[in-house]
Structures are given as C-alpha cells and as structure tokens.
Write a protein that holds these residues in place. Sequence first.
Motif, short mmCIF file in Angstrom:
data_model
loop_
_atom_site.label_atom_id
_atom_site.label_comp_id
_atom_site.label_asym_id
_atom_site.label_seq_id
_atom_site.Cartn_x
_atom_site.Cartn_y
_atom_site.Cartn_z
N THR A 167 38.44 82.31 19.67
CA THR A 167 38.78 80.92 19.39
C THR A 167 38.71 80.68 17.89
OG1 THR A 167 36.48 80.20 19.72
CG2 THR A 167 37.95 80.11 21.63
N GLY A 252 42.64 87.41 24.56
CA GLY A 252 43.43 86.23 24.25
C GLY A 252 42.89 85.53 23.02
N VAL A 253 43.69 84.59 22.51
CA VAL A 253 43.28 83.85 21.32
C VAL A 253 43.71 82.39 21.49
CG1 VAL A 253 45.39 84.61 20.12
CG2 VAL A 253 43.48 83.70 18.79
N LEU A 254 42.81 81.49 21.12
CA LEU A 254 43.04 80.06 21.22
C LEU A 254 42.64 79.43 19.90
CD1 LEU A 254 41.96 77.63 24.06
CD2 LEU A 254 41.18 77.22 21.73
N ALA A 263 46.97 81.61 16.33
CA ALA A 263 46.95 82.16 17.69
C ALA A 263 48.35 82.59 18.12
CB ALA A 263 46.37 81.13 18.66
N ALA A 267 49.67 86.61 18.79
CA ALA A 267 50.19 87.07 20.08
C ALA A 267 51.62 87.59 19.95
CB ALA A 267 50.13 85.93 21.10
N TYR A 274 46.49 91.17 21.13
CA TYR A 274 46.35 89.98 21.96
C TYR A 274 47.68 89.74 22.69
CZ TYR A 274 42.71 89.20 18.43
OH TYR A 274 41.65 89.35 17.57
N THR A 276 47.86 87.06 25.01
CA THR A 276 47.79 85.70 25.53
C THR A 276 47.29 84.77 24.43
OG1 THR A 276 47.20 86.61 27.69
CG2 THR A 276 46.88 84.25 27.38
N ALA A 277 47.93 83.60 24.30
CA ALA A 277 47.53 82.66 23.26
C ALA A 277 47.75 81.23 23.73
CB ALA A 277 48.31 82.91 21.98
N ALA A 279 47.76 77.34 21.90
CA ALA A 279 47.77 76.69 20.59
C ALA A 279 47.74 75.18 20.77
CB ALA A 279 49.03 77.10 19.82
N LEU A 323 52.20 82.37 26.37
CA LEU A 323 51.82 81.36 25.39
C LEU A 323 51.69 80.00 26.07
CD1 LEU A 323 54.37 82.22 22.52
CD2 LEU A 323 52.13 83.25 22.95
N LEU A 382 44.04 79.92 29.99
CA LEU A 382 43.79 81.23 29.42
C LEU A 382 43.10 82.15 30.41
CD1 LEU A 382 42.85 80.12 25.84
CD2 LEU A 382 44.43 81.99 26.31
#
Length: 396
Positions: A167, A252-254, A263, A267, A274, A276-277, A279, A323, A382
């Motif tokens: 995150t 994943g990234v948020l 993010a 992705a 990564y 999965t993201a 935003a 996404l 996510l």
Amino acid sequence: MELTSSGLVYALAAAAVLALLATLWLWPRLARQRPLPVLGRVALLAAVQLSVLAVCGLTVNDTYGFYSSWHDLVHPGGSQLALGPTGSGSGTRGGPPQSDALVQPTTEGGLSTITDLPQGKPEEVGRVDSIRVVGKQSGLSDQMFIYLPPEYFNPKYSRERFPVLLTLAGYPGPALHLLSELHTPTTVWDLQRTGKMAPTIVVMARPTVAAPRDTECLDVPGGPQTETWFAKDVPAALRSAYRVSRSAESWGVLGYSTGGSCALRLALRDPAAYTTAAALHADYQVVSQPWESGDLFSGNPGLAQQYDLAWRLQNLPVPKASLLIVSTRTEDNFPATQQFLNATAPVTAAHPDLKIDSLFLPDGGHSFDTWRREFPAALEWLSDHLAPAPDREPRG
C-alpha cells in the motif's frame, strides 16, 4: 525524540516563547552601543527567529510528511548503500539482526504514536512492525511498516507463504498516513477476521523514496531509480525476510493519489512483480512539476509517452493484470478517469487477460475522508483478485 512527534513541536514552541520572554526582559539591559550588548541583541533575535522557524518547519513537515525520520533529514534522497552478500537469517525470522540484511527492524516512522492498532497477541490479531528496507539494485533504502496476519504466527501455517499487498501513500505524505489517517492495520484486521479478506501480509510505504523529490515511482535518468526500487528491490527484500509468495499473481499494490498512480504503473509496466492494482483518485499520465519533481524524463518526450497509461495499452504489448479504478463523480480528474476507461475499453475487450473494474462514489474530494470510505471496498476487491500463494516453505 522522533522527528514527527508532537512532543518535539511542543518543546520547540516552548523554547520560542522562552526566547521571546528573554528578549523582552534582557533588551533594555543590552541597549548600550558597545560590541558585547550589540552581539547580545543579535543573539536574542536569532534565537527567537530560529526557534519560530523550527516550529513552523516541523509543523509543515508533520502535515505533509517530507521527512519521516531523522535519518531522512540527515540523508536526503534515500540512502545509497554498498551491500555485501545478504544472509538468510535476518532479524525478522527470529535470529539476530544482521547489518547486511535487506530488512532490518527500526524505531523510525512514528509507529509508537499510533493508538488504534489491533490489540492482542500476534497469534490472535497479527502484528505491525517498523522496518527499514534496503535495495541492492537501486541503492535506495527507506522505512516502512508491515502488518503480519495472525496466521503468520500460528504453527499450523508455519510452512505456508502468504500473499502480499503493498500500500502506497500519496505525495508528499509519509507511510505513517496509512496508519494514522487510513487506519490500514485495523481495517485489514477487521476484514480478515470477518472473512472478507484472506490472510495477507500488508506493507505500508510511501512513493517519496528520494525525499523530498516526487519521482512518481519511475526510474529517473541519472537520478533515483524508484521503479526499480518498488518492482525489484522491495519484493526481493521481503522474500529474503518473510514467508511471502514468490508468484507475482499473489502480489498486489494499492495506493491513493500519487500512490494510486504508482500502483497502476507498477502493474502495467512491471507485471513480473505485481499483477493486481487498485488506485484511489489516480492520474494516468506523468506531468513533471519543476518545484516538486524536476525534469523526470531529461527532456525526452518519447520517454514521457511510455508513462501515459492509455497510450501504453493501445500501442505496446498488453500485460496480464487486474486493475481497479476508484474515484468520485465530483473529483477534479473524473473526466480524465472517464477518458482513460473509454480509451482502454477496446483493449480489454480484445485482451481478456487485462481486466479493468471501476468504482465511483457520487460525491467526495481528494481527501482522507473520501479515501477512508473507499478503502475497505478496494481491499476486498484486491483480496478477491490476489491468488493464494502456490508455494510453501521447504521442510528442514
């Protein structure tokens, strides 16, 4: 005393008041036009002005998070480190901390100021740690926080690896905003204990690795290699210290604001790290701001185009990614969000491996009040899209 602690601000404010009172009291006694009285008046004025400026500077820094620790202030731009071989027994696995470990425990970041962390034993509610992560490829290092779920401490799961969610705060906010403003550990724990989110290791970081410069999470020619930091160094460091999945489909990234823009870029540009993201209120292009970021592309418009996400999806190979675009219909960049979704709709129709979902609230601005409303739904999305870790710790 922490750089971001309110106690330091109060102490300096008290010093400023005392300096002012001392000036009012001593000024008549230093009225003579001789060298020593003149130097005394200069010293009094300097003490008042410096203490007031220090209070103002600390207050601004606490609000915007340009520097999250004394380490940041003393070593601006991130630490450039020469590293030797990294041992597998860093302190996070239970052994003694190693000076060359890629993840090291630290007291930086202001974790002690957070009062609403999940309360209980680690095997019941999980644990939040403050760590410093070191990058071998980028040469950068930064402080961040990590939440380990209760299953991480359960012997039943001792050989299990866990999905990871990175995150990211906005610019120029510190990683601490993810705890103090978004209440990430508490929100994650609430979702996990109610079955709305799978046990996941959550890392809380900031995009401003080269503080105070806004590098927009990209590799600046001749400058900070921030994309390398997030795409290669951070995953490598965490894998060296924790039982985390080695599959990008479990990472994943948020992020919100600048963190959300980062993010999406990670992705789409680095799917090997990564896939999965999510935003929250992101931008879809990188615009250099001379007073914040400097020239990020060395005057190369072709390089800048590489970071236009719609152009990238329309003109370059389309990665396998999922996404989530989150915003409000009253957000200033809502038209840009609609434009991005309209431009990429034909791409997703032709490439089923790329999935773009969206979630819009009817109202809300570019603020923590709005992001707090959007945050739980983004976390649930996510968790639904992060694959369970396919690998396990070897026996031995």
